[in-house]
Write an enzyme that holds these catalytic residues in place. Structure first.
Site, mmCIF file in Angstrom:
data_model
loop_
_atom_site.group_PDB
_atom_site.id
_atom_site.type_symbol
_atom_site.label_atom_id
_atom_site.label_comp_id
_atom_site.label_asym_id
_atom_site.label_seq_id
_atom_site.Cartn_x
_atom_site.Cartn_y
_atom_site.Cartn_z
ATOM 1 N N ARG A 32 8.206 1.575 8.008
ATOM 2 C CA ARG A 32 7.912 0.869 8.983
ATOM 3 C C ARG A 32 6.043 0.553 8.930
ATOM 4 N NH1 ARG A 32 10.525 3.885 12.076
ATOM 5 N NH2 ARG A 32 9.641 2.948 14.266
ATOM 6 N N ALA B 83 5.977 -1.745 1.142
ATOM 7 C CA ALA B 83 4.863 -0.730 1.934
ATOM 8 C C ALA B 83 4.742 -1.135 3.400
ATOM 9 C CB ALA B 83 3.799 -0.357 1.455
ATOM 10 N N HIS B 84 4.165 -0.365 4.307
ATOM 11 C CA HIS B 84 3.867 -0.881 5.747
ATOM 12 C C HIS B 84 3.064 -2.201 5.758
ATOM 13 C CE1 HIS B 84 0.210 2.128 5.713
ATOM 14 N NE2 HIS B 84 0.074 1.404 4.797
ATOM 15 N N ASN B 85 3.687 -2.900 6.943
ATOM 16 C CA ASN B 85 2.860 -4.067 7.202
ATOM 17 C C ASN B 85 3.052 -5.437 6.340
ATOM 18 O OD1 ASN B 85 0.901 -1.566 8.469
ATOM 19 N ND2 ASN B 85 1.417 -3.090 9.846
ATOM 20 N N GLN C 53 2.777 6.379 12.332
ATOM 21 C CA GLN C 53 3.184 4.973 11.919
ATOM 22 C C GLN C 53 4.047 4.711 13.165
ATOM 23 O OE1 GLN C 53 2.117 3.404 8.383
ATOM 24 N NE2 GLN C 53 0.995 5.323 9.136
#
Lengths: 344, 344, 344
Positions: free
Chosen positions: C215, C236-238, C195
C-alpha cells in the site's frame, strides 16, 4: 539416546575407543558438550576439534588419529554419517491421524492421514497413506498426493496435479498456479492463454517455503525424483528438472527450460526460458544463465563487489569497453605496423 | 486533529507562527491541502514548498525562513518528526480481544489477545498480552510470541520459535521452516539433515509480506532487536542479524552468514553463506556479496544498464578481458622497453 | 468440440481445406494428434510442422502453403489466434455461488459470488457480481473487488484497497501490506511511518502467485488496466504501473517508481526507487535499472556467464578497469605525441 556401538551397528563405520559411551544429541564441534556426538567434515574446523567438549566425534579415515582421547566413529563421509545419525536422533513424528473438525474435505481420506484445521480438499483429491496436510492447506480437485508426503501449513496445490511419495512441501508454497502465458494484440492488450497442463512432482522431493511451481501451458511442468528446492524459488510453466537436482533460494527458472539430473544451482541464479542444461552442471550464486549448457562443470557470471567509490571509477568503463578495445587495436596497429588484422 | 502547539508539546521542536492552527492529517508538499501538515526533508522538493497548499510545514533549522507565510515546526530532522506526527495521527488500533469461533486454539491465550478466524495455535504456544494473531495464521507448538506483537493474516510460525515484543509480521511470512540442509551420497541422492534449531526474533522487529526465515540446523537463526525486513526476503538457517539492521525487498542471505548492527542492505542484494559483515555496512541494490566485509562503508557490485545494442557491443569484451589486459601489457613492454614488470 | 468453420465464424481468419473437420483440443505441433488443432507461430518450429499429426493447423498468411495435406486456418497472428481458440476450448468455470459454512463473512455478499472455506471478509468489504474468493483468502475492511474478479486460494488483501473487474489473483499474493517506510533516529533506531495509502488495481489485471504489492505511504500504489504480473514480484509503496505492462517473475520495483504503459520487464530485473520509465520500454531479464528511461527501446545490463575458471581470469580485471584505461591513455600519449586530450 544411543550407545556408539548401536550407532555403528545401524549405520556402519568403524568404532575406535570406548564402545559403551552413550550420546544423546548431535552437535557442532563448537557447541558440543557432555553427551554430544560431533563431526569433523572440513579441515578448516580442525582447531575446534581439540577444544571440543564432545563425548565422541565422527572422523574421516585420514583424520582418525587427530583426536585420541575420545571415542571416534570413522566413516568415509563424516557429514553424510552425521546426517544419518541426526535422522536417528530426530525421527519424523508419525501423523496424528484424523480430520480436524474445521477442515473442509470433499474427498475420501485414508484413515492414516492427518488433515489439519482450516485445510480444504476438493472433490476427487487422492491422498496416499500417512499423508499430512497441514493447517490451512488447500488442495484442488483431482490432485493426487503420494504416500508419506507431508504438507506444512498453508501450502496451496491447484487442481489436477501430482505429488509423489515421501515429499516435504513447506509453508506458503504454491504448486500449479497458472503459468505466465499471454498473446499480445496489436493494441498492446494481452490475451490469456489457458494453462491446461499439470505439475508432476516425483518422489522424495523437498520444496521450500513460498516457492512457486506453475502448471504447464499445454504439457506438464515436471520435477524429478529426489530434487531439493529451497525457499522462494520460481519455476515457470513447462520446466523440466532432472532427478536429484538441488536449487538454492530465490532462483528463478523461466518457461520451458530443461535442467538435467544432479545439477546444483546457487542462490538468486536465474535461467531464461527455452534453455537446455545438461546433467551435473553447477551454477554459481547470482549468475544469469542466458544460453544452454552442454558440458558438465561450474559456470559463473556475477560481478565482484567493491567499495562504492572504486566501483564508480571502475564500472563507468563498462559502458564503453568496446571503445577501449578499439583504442588498444589502434595502438597495436600503429605500434609495429604489422598487425593489421582485428585481433578479436 | 491537533493544534500545532499540542504537537510541539508532545514531540518537541520550535513553533514559528500561529500556534493555534489545527492540522488533521500529514501529507506530502504536493498533495497537501487545507488542514494538512507537510514536511520538507530534502532540498530537491524545494520548488514544491512554495506551491504547497499545506496549512503548516515541518522544516529543518536551516530552512526555517524559506517559507514565511505559514506556521512552521522547526526540527533537526523533519522526516523523523513527520514519522512521529504520522504515528500520532494514525494510532495502531487496539486488539479486538477474543478468540474467533473458527479458530483452532490448543493453548492458553491471554484475554487481551485477538485471534482471528481460521487461525490455528498448537499446544504450548505462549502469547503475551495484546498479541494479535490475524486470520488464517498458524503457530506451531511451543512457540512464544511477546507482548504487543501483531501478526497479519496468513503468517506461519513453525514450532519452538521465539518472537519478541512489539513486532509486526506481515501476511504470508514464514518463520521457522526447515533450513536447506542435505548431505550428498555418492549416487547424487540427498540425505536430509534434520533442522533442530529455532528462529529467535528480538523486540520491535518488522517482517515484510512473504518473507521467509529458516530455523537453524543445530544452533538458532537470530534476528536482532529493531531490525526491519521488507517483503520477500529469504534468510537461511543459522544467519545472525545485528540490531537495527534494515533489509530491503527480495534480498537473499545464505546460511550461517553474520551481519552486524545498523547495516542497510539494498533490494535484491544477495549474500553467500558463511560470511561476516561488520556493523554499519551499506550494500547497494542488486549487489552480490561474496566475501566478508570488515570495514564500515558503502559497497556496490552491480552492472550499469545500456541500450541493448550498446550492451551487446560492450559486454562481449567481458568474456575476454584478460586477453585485452595482456595486449595492453604487451604494448607497454614494446613501447619503451623499460616496463618489464607486470603492472598488475 | 468445434468444426473448423465454426471456429472461423467466431474468431475470423481464412479457412483453407475441409471446413467440416472437427477439433477437440489445442496442442503444440509436437504433441498434437488426431482431433487436435496446432499452430505455427515461429519459423523455428517449421521442421515440426511436416511431422505433426495435428488434424488442422493455424498458419500465418506467408506460411499458408507450407502444409497442403490438411485443413488450415490462416490468420495474421497464429499465436494470438491460438490463444482465442484455447479460451473457447477451456472456458472459465462459472462461480459456485454461495458462502461456505466455514467462511467468516462480516459484510454483504452478492448471491452470485462464491466464498470458499476458511475465507474471511471483514466489515465493509464490497464484492461485485460473480466474484470468486478462494479458500483461505482474507479481505480487510472496506476493500472493494470488482465484478468477475477471481481470487485463488490464500490471497490476502488488506483493508481499504480497490481491485477492478475481471482480475485474476493467484494463491499467496499479498496486496496492501505496509510499505517499507521508516525514519532513522541518530541512534540507528527506526521509527515506523504509518502507511495510510491504498493499493488501487485496474480492470483485467492478472497477479501471480506469492506476488506482493504494498500500500502507499500517503498516496496510493496504482496498477493500471490490463497489466500482467507473474509470480513472486515485489512492488513497493507508491509505485505506478501503466496499462498493459507485463512483468515476469521475481522482479522487484522499489518505492515511488513510475512505469509507463505497454512495458515488458524480464524476470529478476530490479528497478530502484523514484525512477520514471516511459511507455514501451523493454527491460531484459536480470537487469538492474538504476536511472530513469525516457526513450522506448530495449535495455540490458546483465553479465555473460562463463566457465568458472574463465570467469575468475576475466572478471578479476573488473576491479581495476580504471587502471587499465589509464594505461591505455598513457600508451596513446606516448605513442604519437599528439593525443594530449583525455579521450574519455
Amino acid at each position: 539416546m544411543f550407545r556408539l556401538d548401536e550407532l555403528v551397528a545401524r549405520l556402519g563405520g568403524v568404532l575406535v575407543g570406548d564402545a559403551g559411551v552413550v550420546v544423546r544429541r548431535v552437535a557442532t564441534l563448537e557447541q558440543a558438550g557432555e553427551g554430544d556426538l560431533a563431526f569433523l567434515a572440513n579441515r578448516k574446523y580442525l582447531p575446534q576439534l581439540q577444544r571440543s567438549a564432545a563425548s565422541a566425534v565422527i572422523l574421516a579415515p585420514d583424520a582418525r588419529d587427530l583426536l585420541v582421547d575420545r571415542p571416534r566413529i570413522v566413516a568415509p563421509d563424516p557429514y553424510l554419517y552425521f546426517a544419518r545419525v541426526a535422522q536417528l536422533f530426530n525421527p519424523v513424528p508419525a501423523p496424528q491421524a484424523g480430520i480436524h473438525p474445521l477442515a473442509a474435505v470433499a474427498c475420501a481420506v485414508p484413515p492414516s492421514a492427518e488433515i489439519g484445521p482450516g485445510a480444504s480438499l476438493e472433490e476427487g483429491v487422492e491422498l496416499g497413506e500417512d499423508v499430512v496436510v497441514g493447517a490451512g492447506c488447500h488442495i484442488g480437485r483431482g490432485t493426487r498426493i503420494g504416500r508419506g508426503t507431508r504438507l506444512a501449513p498453508r501450502v496451496t496445490i491447484y487442481h489436477g496435479c501430482v505429488v509423489g511419495d515421501d515429499c516435504i512441501i513447506h509453508a506458503g508454497a504454491v504448486i500449479g498456479a497458472d503459468g505466465f502465458g499471454f498473446a499480445r494484440e496489436k493494441s498492446g492488450r494481452w490475451v490469456k492463454i489457458p494453462q491446461v497442463g499439470r505439475v508432476v512432482i516425483g518422489n522424495d522431493v523437498e520444496i521450500g517455503a513460498n516457492t512457486t511451481i506453475d502448471r504447464g501451458a499445454l504439457d506438464d511442468t515436471v520435477i524429478g525424483d529426489g530434487c531439493k528446492l529451497d525457499n522462494q524459488i520460481q519455476i515457470a510453466h513447462n520446466v523440466h528438472i532432472g532427478a536429484c537436482t538441488a536449487i538454492a533460494g530465490c532462483v528463478g527458472i523461466a518457461g520451458s527450460t530443461r535442467i538435467g539430473a544432479r545439477c546444483m544451482i546457487g542462490g538468486q541464479a536465474g535461467l531464461i526460458g527455452h534453455l537446455s542444461i545438461c546433467d551435473d552442471v553447477v551454477i554459481s550464486a547470482g549468475t544469469l544463465v542466458s544460453k544452454s549448457i552442454t558440458q558438465p562443470g561450474v559456470y559463473t557470471g556475477s560481478v565482484p563487489l567493491q567499495r562504492h567509490a572504486d566501483w564508480v571509477r571502475n564500472f563507468s568503463h563498462l559502458r564503453r569497453l568496446d571503445a577501449l578495445a578499439e583504442r588498444v587495436r589502434t595502438l597495436e596497429h600503429g605500434h609495429d605496423g604489422r598487425n593489421d588484422r582485428k585481433p578479436d
